[in-house]
Motif scaffolding. Structure first.
Motif, PDB file in Angstrom:
ATOM      1  N   VAL A   1     -25.368  39.594  36.381  1.00  0.00           N
ATOM      2  CA  VAL A   1     -24.588  38.722  37.261  1.00  0.00           C
ATOM      3  C   VAL A   1     -23.211  38.478  36.661  1.00  0.00           C
ATOM      4  CG1 VAL A   1     -24.423  36.401  38.244  1.00  0.00           C
ATOM      5  CG2 VAL A   1     -26.612  37.605  38.269  1.00  0.00           C
ATOM      6  N   ALA A   2     -23.158  38.275  35.340  1.00  0.00           N
ATOM      7  CA  ALA A   2     -21.877  38.057  34.660  1.00  0.00           C
ATOM      8  C   ALA A   2     -20.979  39.280  34.792  1.00  0.00           C
ATOM      9  CB  ALA A   2     -22.120  37.742  33.183  1.00  0.00           C
ATOM     10  N   ARG A   3     -21.568  40.468  34.725  1.00  0.00           N
ATOM     11  CA  ARG A   3     -20.780  41.692  34.890  1.00  0.00           C
ATOM     12  C   ARG A   3     -20.167  41.751  36.281  1.00  0.00           C
ATOM     13  NH1 ARG A   3     -24.007  46.977  33.725  1.00  0.00           N
ATOM     14  NH2 ARG A   3     -23.701  46.360  31.556  1.00  0.00           N
ATOM     15  N   GLN A   4     -20.941  41.325  37.279  1.00  0.00           N
ATOM     16  CA  GLN A   4     -20.411  41.309  38.640  1.00  0.00           C
ATOM     17  C   GLN A   4     -19.306  40.266  38.786  1.00  0.00           C
ATOM     18  OE1 GLN A   4     -21.023  43.556  41.014  1.00  0.00           O
ATOM     19  NE2 GLN A   4     -19.364  42.509  42.108  1.00  0.00           N
ATOM     20  N   GLU A   5     -19.432  39.152  38.073  1.00  0.00           N
ATOM     21  CA  GLU A   5     -18.361  38.147  38.064  1.00  0.00           C
ATOM     22  C   GLU A   5     -17.056  38.766  37.590  1.00  0.00           C
ATOM     23  OE1 GLU A   5     -20.798  33.989  37.048  1.00  0.00           O
ATOM     24  OE2 GLU A   5     -19.581  34.994  35.525  1.00  0.00           O
ATOM     25  N   MET A   6     -17.163  39.600  36.555  1.00  0.00           N
ATOM     26  CA  MET A   6     -15.969  40.244  36.011  1.00  0.00           C
ATOM     27  C   MET A   6     -15.343  41.165  37.041  1.00  0.00           C
ATOM     28  SD  MET A   6     -14.043  40.404  33.407  1.00  0.00           S
ATOM     29  CE  MET A   6     -12.578  40.866  34.322  1.00  0.00           C
ATOM     30  N   ARG A   7     -16.168  41.918  37.752  1.00  0.00           N
ATOM     31  CA  ARG A   7     -15.642  42.816  38.776  1.00  0.00           C
ATOM     32  C   ARG A   7     -14.963  42.022  39.901  1.00  0.00           C
ATOM     33  NH1 ARG A   7     -19.955  45.736  36.743  1.00  0.00           N
ATOM     34  NH2 ARG A   7     -19.578  47.980  36.546  1.00  0.00           N
ATOM     35  N   THR A   8     -15.567  40.907  40.275  1.00  0.00           N
ATOM     36  CA  THR A   8     -14.994  40.070  41.330  1.00  0.00           C
ATOM     37  C   THR A   8     -13.648  39.501  40.887  1.00  0.00           C
ATOM     38  OG1 THR A   8     -17.206  39.479  42.127  1.00  0.00           O
ATOM     39  CG2 THR A   8     -15.383  38.036  42.779  1.00  0.00           C
ATOM     40  N   LEU A   9     -13.570  39.074  39.632  1.00  0.00           N
ATOM     41  CA  LEU A   9     -12.310  38.549  39.100  1.00  0.00           C
ATOM     42  C   LEU A   9     -11.232  39.622  39.131  1.00  0.00           C
ATOM     43  CD1 LEU A   9     -10.404  36.691  37.528  1.00  0.00           C
ATOM     44  CD2 LEU A   9     -11.614  37.346  35.432  1.00  0.00           C
ATOM     45  N   LEU A  10     -11.561  40.818  38.666  1.00  0.00           N
ATOM     46  CA  LEU A  10     -10.568  41.879  38.631  1.00  0.00           C
ATOM     47  C   LEU A  10     -10.073  42.209  40.039  1.00  0.00           C
ATOM     48  CD1 LEU A  10      -9.168  43.772  36.570  1.00  0.00           C
ATOM     49  CD2 LEU A  10     -10.810  45.521  37.260  1.00  0.00           C
ATOM     50  N   ALA A  11     -10.980  42.249  40.993  1.00  0.00           N
ATOM     51  CA  ALA A  11     -10.580  42.522  42.381  1.00  0.00           C
ATOM     52  C   ALA A  11      -9.650  41.434  42.892  1.00  0.00           C
ATOM     53  CB  ALA A  11     -11.820  42.635  43.268  1.00  0.00           C
ATOM     54  N   GLY A  12      -9.903  40.184  42.480  1.00  0.00           N
ATOM     55  CA  GLY A  12      -9.086  39.064  42.939  1.00  0.00           C
ATOM     56  C   GLY A  12      -7.687  39.062  42.359  1.00  0.00           C
ATOM     57  N   LEU A  13      -7.466  39.791  41.267  1.00  0.00           N
ATOM     58  CA  LEU A  13      -6.131  39.848  40.671  1.00  0.00           C
ATOM     59  C   LEU A  13      -5.201  40.815  41.412  1.00  0.00           C
ATOM     60  CD1 LEU A  13      -6.919  39.768  36.836  1.00  0.00           C
ATOM     61  CD2 LEU A  13      -6.263  37.884  38.338  1.00  0.00           C
ATOM     62  N   HIS A  14      -5.758  41.662  42.281  1.00  0.00           N
ATOM     63  CA  HIS A  14      -4.957  42.574  43.128  1.00  0.00           C
ATOM     64  C   HIS A  14      -4.043  43.475  42.300  1.00  0.00           C
ATOM     65  CE1 HIS A  14      -5.270  39.341  46.557  1.00  0.00           C
ATOM     66  NE2 HIS A  14      -6.439  39.896  46.251  1.00  0.00           N
ATOM     67  N   LEU A  15      -4.583  44.050  41.241  1.00  0.00           N
ATOM     68  CA  LEU A  15      -3.793  44.930  40.384  1.00  0.00           C
ATOM     69  C   LEU A  15      -3.934  46.370  40.861  1.00  0.00           C
ATOM     70  CD1 LEU A  15      -4.878  43.351  36.985  1.00  0.00           C
ATOM     71  CD2 LEU A  15      -2.749  42.930  38.231  1.00  0.00           C
ATOM     72  N   LYS A  16      -2.820  47.081  40.898  1.00  0.00           N
ATOM     73  CA  LYS A  16      -2.817  48.448  41.407  1.00  0.00           C
ATOM     74  C   LYS A  16      -2.830  49.445  40.253  1.00  0.00           C
ATOM     75  CE  LYS A  16      -0.354  47.310  45.692  1.00  0.00           C
ATOM     76  NZ  LYS A  16       0.850  47.584  46.528  1.00  0.00           N
ATOM     77  N   ILE A  17      -3.886  50.262  40.222  1.00  0.00           N
ATOM     78  CA  ILE A  17      -3.997  51.315  39.218  1.00  0.00           C
ATOM     79  C   ILE A  17      -3.283  52.558  39.748  1.00  0.00           C
ATOM     80  CG2 ILE A  17      -5.584  52.656  37.782  1.00  0.00           C
ATOM     81  CD1 ILE A  17      -5.966  49.689  37.438  1.00  0.00           C
ATOM     82  N   PRO A  18      -2.404  53.186  38.959  1.00  0.00           N
ATOM     83  CA  PRO A  18      -1.778  54.439  39.414  1.00  0.00           C
ATOM     84  C   PRO A  18      -2.836  55.446  39.848  1.00  0.00           C
ATOM     85  CG  PRO A  18      -0.734  53.669  37.396  1.00  0.00           C
ATOM     86  CD  PRO A  18      -1.916  52.776  37.630  1.00  0.00           C
ATOM     87  N   GLN A  19      -2.657  56.040  41.022  1.00  0.00           N
ATOM     88  CA  GLN A  19      -3.666  56.924  41.590  1.00  0.00           C
ATOM     89  C   GLN A  19      -4.014  58.089  40.679  1.00  0.00           C
ATOM     90  OE1 GLN A  19      -5.583  56.598  44.373  1.00  0.00           O
ATOM     91  NE2 GLN A  19      -4.725  54.543  44.458  1.00  0.00           N
ATOM     92  N   GLU A  20      -3.024  58.610  39.950  1.00  0.00           N
ATOM     93  CA  GLU A  20      -3.304  59.765  39.099  1.00  0.00           C
ATOM     94  C   GLU A  20      -4.211  59.422  37.928  1.00  0.00           C
ATOM     95  OE1 GLU A  20       0.764  58.120  37.783  1.00  0.00           O
ATOM     96  OE2 GLU A  20      -0.376  58.429  39.632  1.00  0.00           O
TER      97      GLU A  20
END
Length: 266
Positions: free
Chosen positions: A239-258
């Motif tokens: 559950v804690a791991r999923q919390e981390m994924r949810t947090l990262l998604a909420g930061l709206h950071l864009k990873i370079p596609q390449e």
């Protein structure tokens, strides 16, 4: 100056004990797992928690003969803003993201790092003690009375960036340790944050719960995202791991596609 400037993510809170360094490390590792090139600067040269975390991570790699995604990290011993910017430019060369962890106290370089961030992350525990950093509430109604000095500082910085026609600071208040807050108090904080966010211009996302696992992982430098290196995990850890994924998604950071790679499913 290099034409490529990494996206700066500054973790800043003038109060200690909010999970700032733990959150910063997990975000850095999560970005690296997605293929991003990540550099990190630790401005707290006294405690250097983030730097120690990555030192421990490197030692675990050598001891176990494994390779772990992460970030190169350096401690900034202090100095003036010009020397800090020179360090940031040198160390961020070739990186997609530059993570900056600031000390839990008022500090000139910490203020500079906060006001020049592309994404400013302010972790806070769900309490009015921590809320006081960004705003003051009425003792009876719990309605917001005014912005704090810190919130006004960020507000002015956001306006200045807009005038310069640069990208605005995306200010994100991360609510850590929500699970251990009494329900009525949590609702009051949620209402106050909602009211204050409209006036101060920040977003709120749910952060990391209070879990012993975060403290236990520090000596090894491992994170909850290091699947396959943590042994058998219980349900709460998943559950804690999923919390981390949810947090990262909420930061709206864009990873370079390449560079982009998907995080493994929980």
């Amino acid at each position: 100056m290099s034409e490529h400037r990494p996206h700066r993510i500054t973790f800043a809170n003038e109060k200690g004990g909010t999970g700032k360094s733990t959150t910063a490390v997990h975000v850095a590792v999560a970005l690296a797992y997605q293929g991003a090139r990540v550099a990190a600067l630790d401005l707290d040269h006294r405690q250097r928690t983030m730097d120690r975390y990555f030192e421990n991570r490197s030692e675990t790699e050598q001891r176990r003969d494994i390779a772990l995604p992460g970030a190169i990290c350096e401690v900034v011993p202090g100095g003036d803003i010009d020397s800090f910017e020179a360090t940031a430019e040198r160390f961020g060369e070739g990186a997609d993201f530059l993570i900056i962890d600031t000390p839990g106290r008022d500090d000139p370089l910490a203020r500079h790092a906060a006001t020049t961030a592309d994404t400013l992350v302010t972790p806070m525990n769900d309490s009015f003690v921590d809320f006081d950093l960004i705003g003051q509430v009425d003792a009876e109604s719990f309605r917001v009375r005014k912005l704090s000095f810190y919130a006004e500082l960020i507000w002015e910085a956001r306006k200045a960036r807009a005038i310069d026609r640069r990208q605005e600071i995306d200010w994100v208040v991360v609510r850590n340790r929500i699970g251990h807050v009494e329900a009525r108090n949590q609702q009051r904080i949620e209402r106050a944050l909602g009211e204050l966010s409209k006036r101060a211009g920040f977003r709120t996302v749910k952060g990391l719960s209070e879990r012993v696992i975060y403290r236990e992982l520090f000596p090894s430098g491992l994170t909850l995202l290091d699947k396959g290196h943590l042994g058998e995990l219980g349900t709460s850890h998943l559950v804690a791991r999923q919390e981390m994924r949810t947090l990262l998604a909420g930061l709206h950071l864009k990873i370079p596609q390449e560079n982009r790679a998907e995080l493994e499913p929980a």
